[in-house]
Enzyme design. Structure first.
Site, short mmCIF file in Angstrom:
data_model
loop_
_atom_site.label_atom_id
_atom_site.label_comp_id
_atom_site.label_asym_id
_atom_site.label_seq_id
_atom_site.Cartn_x
_atom_site.Cartn_y
_atom_site.Cartn_z
N GLU A 53 -35.90 53.57 17.48
CA GLU A 53 -35.10 54.78 17.45
C GLU A 53 -35.27 55.58 18.75
OE1 GLU A 53 -35.52 57.00 13.81
OE2 GLU A 53 -35.71 55.18 12.62
N TRP A 75 -33.13 54.27 1.42
CA TRP A 75 -34.31 54.90 2.02
C TRP A 75 -34.68 56.09 1.14
CZ3 TRP A 75 -37.81 53.83 5.76
CH2 TRP A 75 -38.78 54.81 5.98
#
Length: 383
Positions: free
Chosen positions: A152, A355
């Site tokens: 990320e 998630w």
């Protein structure tokens, strides 16, 4: 010596049994990926979640988050006490004994890892080769079925423009090696068309990876100065459409949040989308993280009668604000999860992702229904 032989024999017989059992696994169903956040074991009271709390029949793929990148450029545990000493890795992959069709992957990266050291690792072939060697050793040692790469993000947060090409090279080389061991390769990517363009060589990705997991959440970050949507469907649709221009739709997996974002309003009379906030909301009792609430923590609030609840059909998100106070929450419901699962089917995507399974409802005191995951299953596996 005799004991060692018997142990090896039993392991071999177990592997043969699992291989035969796996032959009966469905091959044409949608995928349902579920992340397990390994720090969930440290949560408060009944909110603590370990590998023992995972129902191995719920998901087609389970992902253990996270491992990281060492200073030497190899994959490493970020919590060896949890992962190794307490046998987190071993217990996680051991869930396949209860469901031979289950695939278990190890995720590397995550927000806290940042980008710079990954940028360095992918920049040189020698570094990439060393990294790949370390990945194979770790995956095979703990019987994982593949790697989920959650950088990320390439070219962002300390990265450089060359990350886009270099990450594509790494994925190509990584897949060539993983394939020899019949191991999967997936990547997690953000809900951002800008980062897609800047960070990802989609042609290389399509050729190398088995699945692309779109993180269809955190559209409004926890440090936002104003309220905003958590996972707006209109933005998700734009991201999916951008990806499927060059990546097979069957490889795209849409992620949904089993959590919500909360903020503290500046003014209780200003409580819609885009209004000023004083900061993140108060931490939940179980999760203990400001601005973050698990699905059962949200349900406890919105079912209390103390909140005004608003739905937006375009975003397919809800928000709620306390009738007397400054508490503000953005979240999803079983209705919106159903909508998004049907969207997955309508676009012929590869499946859905949660998630994370540890913030779904899981204990008896929290209803034990795994409401988010089961809602997705009901739609994806209806046929």
């Amino acid at each position: 010596m005799k004991a060692q032989f018997i142990t090896l024999l039993l392991v071999s017989l177990s592997c043969v049994w699992l291989a035969h059992a796996a032959d009966d696994c469905p091959t044409n169903q949608k995928a349902l990926f579920c992340y397990f956040a390994n720090w969930a074991i440290y949560r408060n009271d009944i909110g603590a979640f370990t590998t023992n709390d995972i129902d191995p029949s719920l998901c087609t793929h389970l992902i253990y988050a996270f491992s990281g990148l060492s200073e030497y450029g190899g994959i490493q545990s970020l919590d060896s006490y949890n992962d190794v000493t307490r046998a987190g890795f071993h217990n996680f992959t051991g869930l396949k004994a209860q469901n031979p069709c289950l695939k278990t992957l190890l995720a590397i990266g995550g927000w806290n890892e940042g980008s710079r050291k990954y940028s360095v690792m992918v920049s040189d072939q020698r570094y990439r080769e060393a990294f790949i060697d370390s990945v194979i050793r770790l995956l095979v040692q703990y019987d994982f079925d593949g790697l989920d790469f959650d950088w990320e993000y390439p070219s962002e947060r300390g990265g450089v423009a060359a990350d886009k090409q270099n990450f594509g090279l790494l994925l190509k080389e990584l897949k060539q090696t993983l394939s020899k061991w019949d191991l999967l390769l997936t990547i997690a990517v953000p809900m951002s068309t800008y980062i897609l363009s800047a960070a990802y060589d989609t042609t290389a990705i399509n050729a190398a990876v088995d699945y692309v997991l779109i993180m269809g959440y955190d559209y409004t970050p926890v440090n936002s100065q104003v309220t905003g949507w958590l996972s707006p469907q209109n933005e998700i649709a734009a991201t999916v459409d951008a990806w499927i221009k060059t990546v097979d739709s069957s490889k795209i997996v849409l992620g949904v949040p089993a959590y919500g974002r909360s903020f503290t309003l500046d003014n209780s009379n200003q409580n819609g989308i885009g209004v000023a906030v004083a900061g993140p909301g108060e931490a939940g009792f179980y999760t203990g993280e400001p601005g973050f609430l698990s699905y059962p923590e949200i349900q406890s609030k919105v079912q209390s009668g103390l909140y005004t609840i608003v739905k937006d059909s375009t975003a397919q998100n809800y928000y709620a604000y306390r009738k007397s106070g400054l508490d503000w929450i953005c979240f999803e419901t079983e209705e919106t999860y159903t909508y998004k699962a049907n969207y997955v089917l309508s676009k012929n995507l590869g499946g859905a992702m949660v998630w994370s399974i540890d913030t779904d409802e899981f204990r008896h005191e929290l209803n034990s229904t795994f409401a988010v995951t089961n809602t997705l299953r009901k739609v994806l596996f209806a046929n």
